[in-house]
Design an enzyme around this catalytic site. Structure first.
Site: not given
Ligand code: BGC
Length: 768
Positions: A708
């Site tokens: 993530d």
């Molecule tokens: C989230 C993800 C997301 C990523 C990119 C993270 O904070 O948990 O779901 O795809 O950011 O924006």
């Protein structure tokens, strides 16, 4: 022709919104409204309409159709007459609050004067009370009396009471992203109709008005249990026990599995899983049940049930059908009901019927024996009677006469003990008692549950001053001139290491890219968020289609429709030269409080898996990669970087990993995203047992794994675990240091880069 935010896509979004509407209550056939009904619309939500949640699940659109506008569209056709002064009063009030920077979905209900109430009652036949909620990434919801979240706020309560004093016919519209209190309308006779309208995307307001006016007949069914209080959910008591861990003591008894198994809990269900009314009536008849004569492990034997659905009412409509199974309690307890298959009829005209066959594998009913009561670390089917129930609603699904009997236990699949809990002390069993679980004090290897000191972000700096002379380009691999293996072998280790991390944004992307080594013909392929639509930041002035939130898509119980949404969304992604769409989000609705539930499908893993798979098939049909997320047990937002989800192996396999497993096996996702939170003491992005053991070896996942974004785990340990790409950027200096010390090998680095490059080659040429 441009597809981004196009009329065609917006039409599809509206269709999905209409199909995901769940009618919870409709006394005396108040809905659909008779033509020309005079309505008084109450509540700030008619203007402060929430079409989706916040954070990475947000979308930038050209406009949002709010509820008021939706009804005004109906007014043009003479379907309703809106009491304008009341709506204008709410409009002005919302504008005032917005000027004071009150965010979307957080406006407070103003007090309506006695005079206005009296005028509204004089004018209108019915009152429509609109209520909205907003939740977002990084925060959880509230579950205390008058919190204006799970429960009504004091101001909402006062508004409702004032309406009930003047009106005998009240419709409630819930513009919400997750489970909310339903007692206040279930018990109230004057509230005759309730529409669970979810957060329905760009045309949400129109979908609501169309449903209320009968242009569309609601065919959504709940994918979560609506209990009579927040406290009634088994996860509630310990949801916020500690900032550093959360114990999943309710084990496999999540959602309806809990309420149906423990009969004393049934009375706490206001609206069960699968519940939803229609403006017409249906009869579902079981025509044929085919059971296999015998079953041996791995033979793929199937059970199929043919039903005939007949529209016995006066309006056209769609019906949902489902099979739930009840596996016998043996040495392992089983939930009283588990969803095995489901389907949706086509739009049936009055008097018309349709035959549908639902099929599922016998092996699907096996339980994971984590402690070795039958056979350790195996999926087992215990001997005894397997019963089936047909119907969408888990509580009213009718028993099927034929019973499937297994004379002896079947060891369906032999696996290993992986990702075991170390600190979860007990778990709930099917007889209501708690079973002690083995705990140990051995520290889990790897970085555990603490945020790494934030270091200065280190971008791609290793090869900056190197002279890169490439004999081959990535295209040569595609053209068969060189194997991927040989191509990767020739890349300097500095280049390889840099490609283990995310790359700068290009074009309209804001969530970074991957690859990016022009000297070797490796493009910078960018990523962008989902799940409710392609998310591009407002400054880019690209307006995309906002789809209904994932929970609402699941409420359609229509996988083909969800596949179409995936396909359309991916076309927008492609048109904007982005290669990876960071969706679907597949976590389980363990608690109503998770701030990101709106991004996730359901409390049921089978539902989540089927919906996720449909979405992925749609997306990848466009040669755009999906990113299934957040793997796994990211079921809480507060303290998500440190809060360890402590879960039994059985609950992991049967509930929290199951949706991902179904999607891997049915839809071959090209990428998957690990989560921020630790799971059983270890971060998934550095957990080889989870990534190599379960995901790749057991399930056969062939794609690429990313972290993530901006997660808090030491990069070299992730490379070793097979987490291929660190997003949004990597830590090349740190990985190089580990490589020089021999802590990370070139082989491990190459394996990650190879999977990343293979992903790039799968993508449409327009995005690479
Ligand atoms: C989230 C993800 C997301 C990523 C990119 C993270 O904070 O948990 O779901 O795809 O950011 O924006």
């Amino acid at each position: 022709m441009a597809v981004t935010g196009s009329e065609k896509h917006i039409k599809l979004s509206l269709e999905a919104a209409n199909e995901g509407m769940v009618l919870l209550k409709n006394e005396e056939g108040l809905l659909p409204l008779a033509k020309g009904t005079k309505v008084a619309i109450f509540g700030t939500a008619q203007f402060d309409y929430v079409r989706g949640g916040g954070g990475s699940g947000d979308v930038t659109t050209a406009y949002t159709r709010n509820i008021y506008e939706g009804f005004k569209m109906m007014e043009k056709d003479g379907r309703v007459e809106v009491f304008e002064p009341l709506s204008q009063f709410f409009k002005e009030n919302v504008e005032k609050q917005q000027k004071k920077k009150v965010g979307n979905g957080r406006t407070v209900q103003p007090k309506v004067t006695k005079k206005m109430m009296g005028d509204a009652a004089k004018f209108a036949d019915v009152a429509i009370l609109t209520i909205c909620r907003f939740s977002w990434e990084g925060a959880d919801r509230k579950g205390e009396a008058h919190d204006g979240d799970f429960y009504l706020s004091v101001e909402e309560e006062a508004l409702k009471d004032a309406i009930l004093e003047k009106f005998d016919k009240v419709i409630v519209v819930l513009d919400v992203g997750g489970m909310v209190d339903s007692c206040w309308f279930k018990k109230e006779a004057k509230i005759q109709s309730v529409l669970m309208a979810w957060q329905a995307g760009i045309e949400g307001g129109q979908a609501i008005a169309q449903t209320i006016c009968g242009i569309s007949n609601p065919s959504g069914r709940l994918v979560d249990t609506f209990a009579d209080s927040f406290g009634a959910y088994p996860s509630s008591a310990h949801f916020n026990d500690s900032i550093s861990y959360v114990d999943y003591t309710e084990d496999i008894y999540v959602g309806y599995r809990y309420f149906e198994t423990f009969t004393a809990k049934k009375k706490h269900v206001n609206y069960p899983f699968g519940f939803g009314l229609s403006y017409t009536t249906f009869e579902t008849e079981v025509k044929e049940v085919i059971l296999p004569e015998s079953h041996k492990a791995g033979d793929g034997a199937e059970i199929s049930v043919k039903v005939c659905i007949k529209n016995t009412g006066k309006l056209a409509g769609k019906e949902v059908t489902a099979i739930y199974y009840e596996a016998p309690n043996g040495k392992l307890f089983k939930p009283a009901r588990q969803l095995a298959a489901f389907a949706k009829s086509s739009l049936l005209k009055p008097g018309k019927s349709e035959e549908i066959t639902m099929t599922f594998k016998v092996s699907q009913m096996a339980s994971f024996d984590d402690l070795g009561k039958v056979k350790k670390s195996c999926y087992v089917l215990e001997k005894g009677e397997y019963k089936f129930y047909v119907g969408a609603n888990v509580q009213t699904a009718a028993p099927v006469e034929k019973i499937y009997t297994l004379k002896s236990n079947v060891i369906e699949e032999k696996l290993s003990s992986l990702v075991t809990p170390h600190k979860l002390k007990k778990r709930l069993l099917g007889d209501g008692s708690y079973e002690k679980l083995p705990t140990d004090k051995t520290p889990v290897s790897g970085q555990t549950c603490k945020i790494k000191e934030w270091e200065c972000p280190t971008g791609a700096t290793l090869s900056k001053d190197m002279k890169l002379v490439a004999a081959n380009k990535l295209k040569d691999v595609e053209d068969g001139k060189i194997t991927m293996k040989d191509f990767v072998k020739k890349l300097p280790v500095e280049v390889l290491i840099e490609m283990l991390g995310g790359q700068p944004n290009v074009g309209v992307s804001n969530t970074f890219g991957m690859g990016n080594c022009p000297a070797y013909g490796i493009p910078n392929v960018t990523t962008a968020d989902g799940p409710a639509g392609l998310r591009i930041t407002p400054d880019k002035e690209v307006y995309t289609t906002a789809w209904p939130i994932a929970t609402m898509l699941a409420c359609t119980w229509n996988t083909e429709l969800v596949r179409k949404v995936g396909e359309a969304g991916a076309k927008e992604v492609k048109e904007n030269k982005i290669g990876v769409w960071l969706t679907p989000a597949m976590n389980i609705h363990r608690s109503p409080l998770c701030g990101r539930n709106f991004e996730y499908y359901s409390e049921d893993p089978f539902m989540a898996g089927k919906m996720g798979a449909a979405m992925i098939l749609g997306i990848q049909s466009q040669k755009i990669a999906c990113s299934m997320k957040h793997f796994a047990c990211n079921n809480k937002e507060v303290d998500r970087r440190i809060c360890d989800s402590r879960v039994s192996e059985r609950a992991l396999r049967e509930i929290y990993l199951k949706g991902f497993e179904i999607a891997v096996k049915e839809a071959d996702p090209w990428t998957i995203m690990t989560c921020y939170n630790p799971l059983n003491g270890k971060y998934p992005s550095q957990n080889k047992e989870l990534l190599e053991g379960i995901l790749r070896k057991e399930w056969g996942f062939k794609g690429m794994i990313t972290t993530d974004w901006w997660n808090s785990v030491d990069h070299p340990s992730e490379v070793k675990a097979g987490n291929d790409l660190k997003m949004a950027i990597g830590e090349p200096l740190r990985v190089k240091e580990a490589y020089d010390k021999g802590e990370v090998t070139r082989k491990e680095i190459e394996a990650c880069v190879t999977r990343m490059l293979n992903t790039i080659l799968k993508l449409d040429k327009k995005v690479r």
